[in-house]
Every structure is written in C-alpha cells, then in structure tokens.
Design a protein around this motif. Structure first.
Motif, PDB file in Angstrom:
ATOM      1  N   LEU A 146       0.790  -1.093  -0.240  1.00 28.12           N
ATOM      2  CA  LEU A 146       0.096  -0.013   0.045  1.00 28.12           C
ATOM      3  C   LEU A 146       1.114   0.882  -0.031  1.00 28.12           C
ATOM      4  CD1 LEU A 146      -2.576  -1.202   3.238  1.00 28.12           C
ATOM      5  CD2 LEU A 146      -3.181  -0.893   0.307  1.00 28.12           C
ATOM      6  N   ILE A 147       2.320   1.102   0.523  1.00 31.56           N
ATOM      7  CA  ILE A 147       2.706   2.399   0.899  1.00 31.56           C
ATOM      8  C   ILE A 147       3.569   2.826  -0.993  1.00 31.56           C
ATOM      9  CG2 ILE A 147       4.604   3.030   1.528  1.00 31.56           C
ATOM     10  CD1 ILE A 147       4.097   1.312   3.759  1.00 31.56           C
ATOM     11  N   ALA A 148       4.020   1.288  -1.398  1.00 31.97           N
ATOM     12  CA  ALA A 148       4.441   1.392  -2.824  1.00 31.97           C
ATOM     13  C   ALA A 148       4.018   1.953  -3.631  1.00 31.97           C
ATOM     14  CB  ALA A 148       4.919   0.386  -3.188  1.00 31.97           C
ATOM     15  N   ARG A 149       1.798   1.782  -3.715  1.00 29.12           N
ATOM     16  CA  ARG A 149       1.212   2.355  -4.507  1.00 29.12           C
ATOM     17  C   ARG A 149       0.419   3.834  -4.327  1.00 29.12           C
ATOM     18  NH1 ARG A 149      -0.265   1.832  -8.377  1.00 29.12           N
ATOM     19  NH2 ARG A 149      -2.697   1.093  -8.633  1.00 29.12           N
ATOM     20  N   LYS A 150       1.253   4.130  -3.670  1.00 28.92           N
ATOM     21  CA  LYS A 150       0.885   5.563  -3.405  1.00 28.92           C
ATOM     22  C   LYS A 150       2.152   6.538  -4.030  1.00 28.92           C
ATOM     23  CE  LYS A 150      -1.814   6.190  -0.635  1.00 28.92           C
ATOM     24  NZ  LYS A 150      -3.120   6.063  -0.943  1.00 28.92           N
ATOM     25  N   TYR A 151       2.685   5.617  -4.594  1.00 29.72           N
ATOM     26  CA  TYR A 151       4.232   6.618  -5.513  1.00 29.72           C
ATOM     27  C   TYR A 151       4.611   5.540  -6.530  1.00 29.72           C
ATOM     28  CZ  TYR A 151       6.154   8.544  -0.558  1.00 29.72           C
ATOM     29  OH  TYR A 151       5.795   9.463   0.494  1.00 29.72           O
ATOM     30  N   LEU A 152       4.361   4.259  -6.891  1.00 27.82           N
ATOM     31  CA  LEU A 152       4.822   3.460  -8.129  1.00 27.82           C
ATOM     32  C   LEU A 152       3.497   3.132  -8.067  1.00 27.82           C
ATOM     33  CD1 LEU A 152       7.825   1.481  -6.255  1.00 27.82           C
ATOM     34  CD2 LEU A 152       7.881   3.723  -7.582  1.00 27.82           C
ATOM     35  N   ASN A 153       3.811   2.457  -9.998  1.00 31.42           N
ATOM     36  CA  ASN A 153       2.096   1.797 -10.153  1.00 31.42           C
ATOM     37  C   ASN A 153       2.419   0.333  -9.464  1.00 31.42           C
ATOM     38  OD1 ASN A 153       4.705  -0.256 -11.413  1.00 31.42           O
ATOM     39  ND2 ASN A 153       5.072   0.723 -13.092  1.00 31.42           N
ATOM     40  N   LEU A 154       1.529  -0.933 -10.352  1.00 28.64           N
ATOM     41  CA  LEU A 154       0.822  -2.008  -9.577  1.00 28.64           C
ATOM     42  C   LEU A 154       1.549  -2.826  -9.677  1.00 28.64           C
ATOM     43  CD1 LEU A 154      -1.112  -3.392  -7.755  1.00 28.64           C
ATOM     44  CD2 LEU A 154      -1.820  -4.132 -10.805  1.00 28.64           C
ATOM     45  N   GLN A 155       2.830  -3.460 -10.496  1.00 23.86           N
ATOM     46  CA  GLN A 155       3.684  -4.078 -10.788  1.00 23.86           C
ATOM     47  C   GLN A 155       4.845  -3.591  -9.821  1.00 23.86           C
ATOM     48  OE1 GLN A 155       1.658  -2.106 -13.115  1.00 23.86           O
ATOM     49  NE2 GLN A 155       1.084  -3.699 -14.593  1.00 23.86           N
TER      50      GLN A 155
END
Length: 299
Positions: free
Chosen positions: A17-26
């Motif tokens: 969830l943290i990564a999704r705030k900065y990066l795409n789904l893959q």
C-alpha cells in the motif's frame, strides 16, 4: 513462531500500500515480493521467536498512516510498535523529525518527538531497571567508548578520528554492504525514509557486540520498514529516468534473489538436511551395521 511468521509476512501488505502511493501496480508487487525474500526478513524469522518482529508489522502500518495523513492510527500503530522493544521509541521520536523534513507541522512533529522521548526515558529509567532487578546493563556494549555515558558522548564528539575509524572498520562497512547491496543501494536515494532509524543504526554501529551488525539475527527487524520505505522513495525518484528505473528494478530482483539463495536458502536447506536427510542416512547405516552383527544361523 507461527505468529511471528504471520506478522513478518503480512507486513508485505502495508508495504504494498505504501508503494502504491508512489509507484505503479506492477512495481509495487515487486517491492512486496523483494521484502518477503530479502535476507534480513527471512533471517529475522529463522533466528528465534521474539517480540521485535511484531514491531515490523506495526511500523509498516504506521508509515502508511503517516503517508495518508491518518494521525490517530499513526499514533496507535506507533505506540504498539514501541511496546515491542525499549529502543523503538527512538524510531517513533525520529518520525517527528521526518515529518518536519516532509513539511508536516504541528502535532505531526511534536507528538511523536515528545511521546517517543517520554516513553523511551520511562523504559530506560524505570521499566528495565525494575524488571531486570539491575542485572541488565546495556552500557557494557559501549564500554570501549568510555566508562560512562558522559565520557562516551565526549569521546564521540571530541575524538572524531576515533569515531571515524570505528564507523569505517571492515566489519561495519561489510554490515552496510550486506544490508543495502541486495537493494542496489537505492534506499540511499530515499534518505528521508531512512531518517527514523538513524539513532538505531548508530546504536548498532557503535556496539561492541558484533552480532548487532549481523543479518542472521533479529536486530534488523525494526529497521526493515524504513529500509524499504527508503527504497520506495528512491525508486520514485528514479521514475523520471525510465531506462535507469527499469534497470534498477531488474538488478534489485536479481541481487535480492541471489542474496536469498546464498544466505537464508542455504541455511534452510542445511537445517533440513541435518534434521531429515542426514538423520535418515545415519539411521540406514546404523540399521545395516546392526543387522550385519546378527549371526547367519539365527533364524
């Protein structure tokens, strides 16, 4: 041990969830996968059952709540993390300074600093002395730096050459390489995300106990959320350089996989071999020897 494994494994979800705030789904899925096979994560779970890995789970959620500006749950998860180990309040305290650097103001800054500082002093000055009955002395790990805390601080500040030699000793440099090289040193590009573990990092680096700087113990558990938060921020920075971004993702997958295979995977196989394969082999040899001693004329 099962609960510990669940806590460490489920930490991949808030990290995603943290990564999704900065990066795409893959890319976010890749980050979560890298966390699960990162040697520090696997070794933390393999070492022994301990309460500190639960802090990994709470700190992951605390970072996520910080990002989405949910202060109440940020405070709740931060407090739960502090209950796991006496030095984790230093991390929560430092999150106040991270908030300041990320242009947060007011209670986002002073509440973590005050609450973390007060709880840390409560643990050090009352909880540990009371329950250990004076038998637990953490300062023994730093006696090579002075005979008391005042002398320790004085030596670190007034003797920078000694401090530099200590911090750059081969074993300490190797520790940094072991922690950061599987992620291709990308967390250094997200230095703001690493700020909350600065005090814990120096605690490990200054310690005279060598296994404080070993990934094969659980001492990296409270640092894992911020290492990967720094990694996410670093990847976010590299997004504008598309070819470099893709190359770094590829190298990260390769290096974490190789680090896993040569480290935790070999240890898991070694323990499986000694417990099952060697046991069965030795059992077969002993059985054969025992049967060979039976006289041929015995019916």
């Amino acid at each position: 041990l099962l609960l510990q494994a669940l806590a460490l494994g489920l930490s991949a979800f808030p990290l995603f969830l943290i990564a999704r705030k900065y990066l795409n789904l893959q890319t976010s899925l890749v980050v979560a996968f890298l966390y699960l096979i990162y040697p520090g994560t696997v070794y933390t779970n393999l070492f022994e059952a301990h309460v500190t890995p639960f802090a990994t789970f709470f700190l992951m959620w605390s970072i996520y709540c910080f990002i989405i500006s949910d202060f109440v749950w940020f405070l709740i998860f931060g407090t739960l993390a502090m209950l796991c180990q006496e030095n984790i309040p230093l991390i929560f305290l430092s999150m106040g300074f991270m908030a300041m650097l990320m242009n947060r103001r007011g209670y986002w800054v002073w509440v973590p600093i005050v609450w973390g500082g007060v709880y840390f002093l409560f643990c050090i000055l009352w909880v540990l002395p009371h329950f250990s009955e004076g038998k637990l002395d953490h300062f023994i790990l730093y006696r090579h730096l002075g005979s008391n805390y005042t002398e320790l601080v004085k030596n670190l500040i007034l003797n920078p050459h000694m401090t530099w030699e200590l911090m750059t000793s081969p074993s300490r440099i190797q520790y940094l390489v072991d922690v950061l090289s599987p992620l291709f040193f990308v967390p250094l590009l997200g230095i703001k995300g690493l700020l909350p573990i600065g005090l814990i990092f120096f605690q490990h680096m200054l310690s005279g106990r060598s296994y404080d700087r070993s990934m094969e113990f659980y001492y990296l558990a409270e640092m894992l959320p911020f290492i990967f938060y720094g990694y996410i921020l670093g990847l976010s920075y590299l997004k504008k350089y598309l070819m470099v971004f893709r190359f770094v993702i590829f190298l990260s997958i390769l290096m974490v996989t190789l680090a896993f295979l040569r480290g935790p995977a070999m240890r898991i196989y070694g323990e499986f071999q000694s417990k099952y394969l060697d046991y069965n082999k030795n059992y077969a040899v002993l059985k054969s020897e025992a049967l060979s001693r039976i006289p041929a004329d015995v019916p």
